[in-house]
Design an enzyme around this catalytic site. Structure first.
Site, PDB file in Angstrom:
ATOM      1  N   ASN A   5       0.846  -1.185   0.000  1.00 45.96           N
ATOM      2  CA  ASN A   5       0.000   0.000   0.000  1.00 45.96           C
ATOM      3  C   ASN A   5       0.885   1.240   0.000  1.00 45.96           C
ATOM      4  O   ASN A   5       1.714   1.417   0.880  1.00 45.96           O
ATOM      5  CB  ASN A   5      -0.913  -0.002   1.225  1.00 45.96           C
ATOM      6  N   ILE A   6       0.724   2.073  -0.999  1.00 46.36           N
ATOM      7  CA  ILE A   6       1.468   3.320  -1.078  1.00 46.36           C
ATOM      8  C   ILE A   6       0.437   4.443  -1.000  1.00 46.36           C
ATOM      9  O   ILE A   6      -0.246   4.727  -1.981  1.00 46.36           O
ATOM     10  CB  ILE A   6       2.279   3.418  -2.389  1.00 46.36           C
ATOM     11  N   CYS A  30      14.828   2.606  -3.764  1.00 44.85           N
ATOM     12  CA  CYS A  30      13.926   1.978  -2.822  1.00 44.85           C
ATOM     13  C   CYS A  30      14.747   1.311  -1.721  1.00 44.85           C
ATOM     14  O   CYS A  30      15.597   0.477  -2.020  1.00 44.85           O
ATOM     15  CB  CYS A  30      13.101   0.923  -3.573  1.00 44.85           C
TER      16      CYS A  30
END
Length: 107
Positions: A5-6, A30
């Site tokens: 979930n971003i 990342c």
């Protein structure tokens, strides 16, 4: 395929950092390898008015075997309509920066 979930507000915050010229040059990476970079760059490309086909092509070229449809859906669903400023689009100029020679050269 696990979904990360971003939150959209975090994406907007990251885009503001990327777009701020005071932060340039910038490297996007990342920390955990959870595909946030690909999603952020995809949202940046969307903001730059790239078509989805081109965004997904770039994403797949860099993500390779790790590309995920869920990441593409995140980019596709990202709403750019209420973002205040649109960054300058990339030029199609044939000039490129030669890192090894530290100069601009025409192709």
């Amino acid at each position: 395929e696990s979904v990360v979930n971003i939150p959209e507000d975090r994406t907007r915050e990251a885009l503001a950092t990327v777009l701020d010229p005071r932060n340039h040059p910038i490297l996007i990476h990342c920390k955990s390898g959870k595909h946030r970079t690909g999603c952020l760059v995809g949202c940046l490309r969307k903001l730059q008015k790239w078509c989805l086909l081109s965004i997904f092509d770039e994403y797949q070229r860099f993500a390779g075997v790790k590309s995920r449809k869920t990441d593409q859906r995140i980019v596709e669903m990202f709403d750019i309509s209420n973002l205040k400023e649109t960054p300058m689009q990339f030029s199609c100029s044939k000039k490129r920066y030669m890192l090894s020679q530290n100069k601009v050269q025409d192709d």
